[in-house]
Design an enzyme around this catalytic site. Structure first.
Site, PDB file in Angstrom:
ATOM      1  N   GLY A  48       5.029   8.346  10.797  1.00 50.97           N
ATOM      2  CA  GLY A  48       5.217   8.456   9.351  1.00 50.97           C
ATOM      3  C   GLY A  48       4.019   8.870   8.535  1.00 50.97           C
ATOM      4  N   ASP A 103       1.846   4.941   6.193  1.00 50.48           N
ATOM      5  CA  ASP A 103       2.703   5.575   5.180  1.00 50.48           C
ATOM      6  C   ASP A 103       3.293   4.514   4.256  1.00 50.48           C
ATOM      7  OD1 ASP A 103       4.142   4.475   7.282  1.00 50.48           O
ATOM      8  OD2 ASP A 103       5.599   6.086   7.426  1.00 50.48           O
ATOM      9  N   ASP A 106       6.198  -2.372   4.704  1.00 48.31           N
ATOM     10  CA  ASP A 106       7.480  -2.949   4.310  1.00 48.31           C
ATOM     11  C   ASP A 106       7.384  -4.464   4.519  1.00 48.31           C
ATOM     12  OD1 ASP A 106      10.226  -2.976   3.639  1.00 48.31           O
ATOM     13  OD2 ASP A 106      10.849  -2.647   5.693  1.00 48.31           O
ATOM     14  N   LYS A 134       5.975  -2.121  -0.368  1.00 50.79           N
ATOM     15  CA  LYS A 134       7.133  -2.807  -0.949  1.00 50.79           C
ATOM     16  C   LYS A 134       6.782  -4.283  -1.029  1.00 50.79           C
ATOM     17  CE  LYS A 134      10.740   0.155   1.064  1.00 50.79           C
ATOM     18  NZ  LYS A 134      11.730   0.211   2.158  1.00 50.79           N
ATOM     19  N   VAL A 156      13.286   4.576   1.308  1.00 46.69           N
ATOM     20  CA  VAL A 156      12.781   5.867   0.819  1.00 46.69           C
ATOM     21  C   VAL A 156      12.627   6.864   1.979  1.00 46.69           C
ATOM     22  CG1 VAL A 156      11.590   5.084  -1.275  1.00 46.69           C
ATOM     23  CG2 VAL A 156      10.406   4.932   0.909  1.00 46.69           C
ATOM     24  N   ASP A 162      11.007   9.113   7.371  1.00 48.38           N
ATOM     25  CA  ASP A 162      12.299   9.651   7.805  1.00 48.38           C
ATOM     26  C   ASP A 162      13.441   8.661   7.602  1.00 48.38           C
ATOM     27  OD1 ASP A 162      11.471   7.843   9.953  1.00 48.38           O
ATOM     28  OD2 ASP A 162      13.111   8.712  11.108  1.00 48.38           O
ATOM     29  N   ARG A 168      11.412  14.049   6.944  1.00 52.90           N
ATOM     30  CA  ARG A 168       9.946  13.965   6.969  1.00 52.90           C
ATOM     31  C   ARG A 168       9.275  15.157   6.286  1.00 52.90           C
ATOM     32  NH1 ARG A 168       8.524   9.765  10.448  1.00 52.90           N
ATOM     33  NH2 ARG A 168       9.770   9.551  12.328  1.00 52.90           N
TER      34      ARG A 168
HETATM   35  P1  IMP Z   1       6.888  -3.007   8.561  1.00 53.94           P
HETATM   36  O1  IMP Z   1       6.373  -3.376   9.911  1.00 53.94           O
HETATM   37  O2  IMP Z   1       8.141  -3.764   8.210  1.00 53.94           O
HETATM   38  O3  IMP Z   1       5.843  -3.103   7.457  1.00 53.94           O
HETATM   39  O4  IMP Z   1       7.401  -1.501   8.643  1.00 53.94           O
HETATM   40  C1  IMP Z   1       6.566  -0.472   8.816  1.00 53.94           C
HETATM   41  C2  IMP Z   1       7.289   0.768   9.279  1.00 53.94           C
HETATM   42  O5  IMP Z   1       8.715   0.761   9.016  1.00 53.94           O
HETATM   43  C3  IMP Z   1       6.760   1.962   8.497  1.00 53.94           C
HETATM   44  O6  IMP Z   1       5.583   2.470   9.092  1.00 53.94           O
HETATM   45  C4  IMP Z   1       7.922   2.916   8.531  1.00 53.94           C
HETATM   46  O7  IMP Z   1       7.873   3.689   9.713  1.00 53.94           O
HETATM   47  C5  IMP Z   1       9.152   2.039   8.558  1.00 53.94           C
HETATM   48  N1  IMP Z   1       9.738   1.907   7.201  1.00 53.94           N
HETATM   49  C6  IMP Z   1       9.733   0.807   6.414  1.00 53.94           C
HETATM   50  N2  IMP Z   1      10.358   1.027   5.245  1.00 53.94           N
HETATM   51  C7  IMP Z   1      10.778   2.315   5.274  1.00 53.94           C
HETATM   52  C8  IMP Z   1      11.473   3.144   4.320  1.00 53.94           C
HETATM   53  O8  IMP Z   1      11.848   2.760   3.189  1.00 53.94           O
HETATM   54  N3  IMP Z   1      11.705   4.434   4.725  1.00 53.94           N
HETATM   55  C9  IMP Z   1      11.322   4.914   5.931  1.00 53.94           C
HETATM   56  N4  IMP Z   1      10.670   4.168   6.836  1.00 53.94           N
HETATM   57  C10 IMP Z   1      10.384   2.874   6.516  1.00 53.94           C
END
Ligand code: IMP
Length: 180
Positions: A48, A103, A106, A134, A156, A162, A168
């Site tokens: 990403g 990128d 979350d 977020k 998003v 993606d 992307r």
């Molecule tokens: P986390 O481990 O929950 O913080 O997620 C991180 C990864 O989830 C990011 O690097 C993205 O690849 C993917 N991701 C989380 N939210 C989104 C979104 O809204 N759109 C696309 N990919 C996301």
């Protein structure tokens, strides 16, 4: 409001190419001030972050290095989501000023599980820059040092991010449209 379809879902424009590029210039200025004469090593997390990493790196007018890694979670043959392995991390991080490029943060789970791997390597410093955050979704305790945009807890796509493989290549960032 311009909207697009990716797979089966409608998305509305959320951040324009101009908004993104202006924010990247701001972030690059901060990084330049903080890392001048430190030859920092950026570690961009694929897939990403490839566009964000490229744009932020182009805007840096200081000596700096970059490498790209992929994260995978394994326990033996089975994915657990807890143990994170970095593929492609062959640099010696000892005494380096390291900045992780993401990128989007979350839940924060990916970085929270990955950071200890780097902390073991006695870096001079270890910081995180993310284009998107977020805050309402982040449940893992993470200190994010540089944030481009704090955004609502909605899916998003675009600018490297993606939806099931697609989106992307979009220059803008789009948010999932409200169902009507
Ligand atoms: P986390 O481990 O929950 O913080 O997620 C991180 C990864 O989830 C990011 O690097 C993205 O690849 C993917 N991701 C989380 N939210 C989104 C979104 O809204 N759109 C696309 N990919 C996301």
């Amino acid at each position: 409001m311009p909207s697009i379809k990716v797979h089966d879902k409608e998305f509305e424009i959320y951040l324009s190419e101009h908004d993104i590029q202006e924010k990247i210039k701001e972030l690059a200025k901060q990084l330049e001030n903080d890392y001048k004469d430190k030859n920092p090593l950026f570690i961009a997390i694929l897939n990403g972050s490839f566009m964000f990493a490229s744009d932020i790196f182009k805007n840096l007018n200081i000596d700096a290095e970059i490498c790209f890694i992929k994260l995978a979670s394994y326990k033996g043959m089975k994915s657990t989501g807890n143990v994170i392995t970095a593929i492609g991390l062959d640099q010696d991080l000892y005494n380096r000023h390291v900045i992780i490029i993401e990128d989007i943060v979350d839940t924060g789970k990916t970085l929270y599980n990955f950071l200890p791997k780097l902390q073991h390597q006695q870096t001079a410093s270890l910081k995180i820059v993310t284009l998107l955050h977020k805050p309402d979704a982040t449940t893992f305790p993470l200190k994010i040092d540089y944030i481009g945009f704090s955004i609502p807890n909605k899916f998003v796509v675009g600018y490297g991010l993606d939806y099931d493989g697609l989106g992307r290549n979009l220059k803008e960032i789009y948010q999932l449209a409200q169902p009507v």
